[in-house]
Design a protein around this motif. Sequence first.
Motif, PDB file in Angstrom:
ATOM      1  N   ASN A  73     -19.813 -19.201  84.990  1.00 36.54           N
ATOM      2  CA  ASN A  73     -21.165 -20.193  84.845  1.00 36.54           C
ATOM      3  C   ASN A  73     -21.644 -20.398  86.233  1.00 36.54           C
ATOM      4  O   ASN A  73     -20.727 -20.907  87.136  1.00 36.54           O
ATOM      5  CB  ASN A  73     -20.479 -21.293  84.037  1.00 36.54           C
ATOM      6  CG  ASN A  73     -21.942 -22.142  83.879  1.00 36.54           C
ATOM      7  OD1 ASN A  73     -22.676 -22.725  84.641  1.00 36.54           O
ATOM      8  ND2 ASN A  73     -21.877 -22.626  82.577  1.00 36.54           N
ATOM      9  N   GLU A 106     -26.417 -18.760  83.122  1.00 36.96           N
ATOM     10  CA  GLU A 106     -27.444 -19.803  84.073  1.00 36.96           C
ATOM     11  C   GLU A 106     -27.348 -18.885  85.211  1.00 36.96           C
ATOM     12  O   GLU A 106     -27.458 -19.397  86.448  1.00 36.96           O
ATOM     13  CB  GLU A 106     -26.893 -21.109  84.255  1.00 36.96           C
ATOM     14  CG  GLU A 106     -26.611 -21.820  83.053  1.00 36.96           C
ATOM     15  CD  GLU A 106     -27.904 -22.208  82.269  1.00 36.96           C
ATOM     16  OE1 GLU A 106     -28.933 -22.071  83.078  1.00 36.96           O
ATOM     17  OE2 GLU A 106     -27.780 -22.501  80.995  1.00 36.96           O
ATOM     18  N   ARG A 109     -29.031 -20.098  88.379  1.00 36.94           N
ATOM     19  CA  ARG A 109     -28.514 -21.092  89.501  1.00 36.94           C
ATOM     20  C   ARG A 109     -27.765 -20.410  90.604  1.00 36.94           C
ATOM     21  O   ARG A 109     -27.295 -21.082  91.606  1.00 36.94           O
ATOM     22  CB  ARG A 109     -27.725 -22.069  88.566  1.00 36.94           C
ATOM     23  CG  ARG A 109     -28.414 -22.601  87.346  1.00 36.94           C
ATOM     24  CD  ARG A 109     -29.353 -23.629  87.833  1.00 36.94           C
ATOM     25  NE  ARG A 109     -28.771 -24.876  88.134  1.00 36.94           N
ATOM     26  CZ  ARG A 109     -28.353 -25.854  87.370  1.00 36.94           C
ATOM     27  NH1 ARG A 109     -28.664 -25.998  86.064  1.00 36.94           N
ATOM     28  NH2 ARG A 109     -27.701 -27.062  87.673  1.00 36.94           N
ATOM     29  N   THR A 133     -30.068 -16.059  81.444  1.00 37.91           N
ATOM     30  CA  THR A 133     -31.057 -17.325  81.994  1.00 37.91           C
ATOM     31  C   THR A 133     -32.213 -17.781  81.113  1.00 37.91           C
ATOM     32  O   THR A 133     -32.737 -16.890  80.268  1.00 37.91           O
ATOM     33  CB  THR A 133     -31.726 -16.603  83.447  1.00 37.91           C
ATOM     34  OG1 THR A 133     -32.942 -17.524  84.029  1.00 37.91           O
ATOM     35  CG2 THR A 133     -32.539 -15.247  82.907  1.00 37.91           C
TER      36      THR A 133
END
Length: 344
Positions: A73, A106, A109, A133
């Motif tokens: 993550n 994600e 990020r 995403t």
Amino acid sequence: MNNLPPLAERMRPKCLHDYLGQEHLVGKKGVLRKTMESGSLPSMLFCGPPGVGKTTLANIISASLNRPLITLNAVKSGVKDVREAIEKAYHLKEQDEVLPILFIDEIHRLSKPQQDSLLGAVERGILTLIGATTENPSFVIIPSLLSRCQAFIWEYLEERDLLGLLEKAIKEDVVLNEKSIDIKEHEALLCISGGDAQKLLNIFELLVNQLGDDKIVLTNDVVMHAVKQNIAYYDQAGERHQDVISAFMHSMRGSDPNGTVYWLARMLEAGEDPRFIARRMLILASEDIGNANPNALLLAQSCLQSVQAIGMPESQLILSQTAIYLATSSKSNSETTAMGRQFA
């Protein structure tokens, strides 16, 4: 029963047969299905709103192809974690084992150095990268990594998919199938979930637990009464803030005026700065609608100026009108927007 995982996890599909939605990707003629059947898997970016099955499909792909899955993550992982995943992939290659799939949730990020560290392994085929995403990859993924990945656009789940998911949960879940559940009205459930299947199941489980009776009848009034106490559960400094503004943006992008107004009301009820909301709508009008409807940008800019001049509570009507217009613009220009993202 108390040790069971949440309903959303219990209902997570394990194979393509149980997978709902995204027919353009995993239907009989879907490009991802054909890719999986060929056994040749490129590095990919799964781009789309939350709760529509990106993570689930990564797990299904790994299981279907019998390839180990390394999951990270991006919010919680640093450069060290990325390097350790790559080292594990190199070790598997040295042992002549099946090469892994690295799934990064994600992925937008990840910092630039973190994304840079992936390039060598992806280029050499040491691992297959799948990045998920909620953002436009052209704006958040470095060009060198973007050029090495095939981007696939996820769509919001349709009403029939979400209702089918609820029906499946009522029939097949080990807890729910022991209860008598009648969904007489579903509009409030779908509106509050904002098209997010995971959120829909979480809310549904919460309602069932709150009502507690063996015979449960769900109407729009029952749903709104049960969840209204949570409307202001909103932390402007934490993840809940990001979740709610993200849901607001995705509702507009997904051409959902009702969901848009709900999330707007939730932010205003919790005391969000209306100027922040107006700025986010200005960004959306530029990035997601753009030249397909230039009036959207003009209206969003006018909204921001009006909010700054007038303040609350009068600004809430201006914000609502602008948000509905942007959601409608997204609907009329959804094909143009999707095409622009596909070729971006």
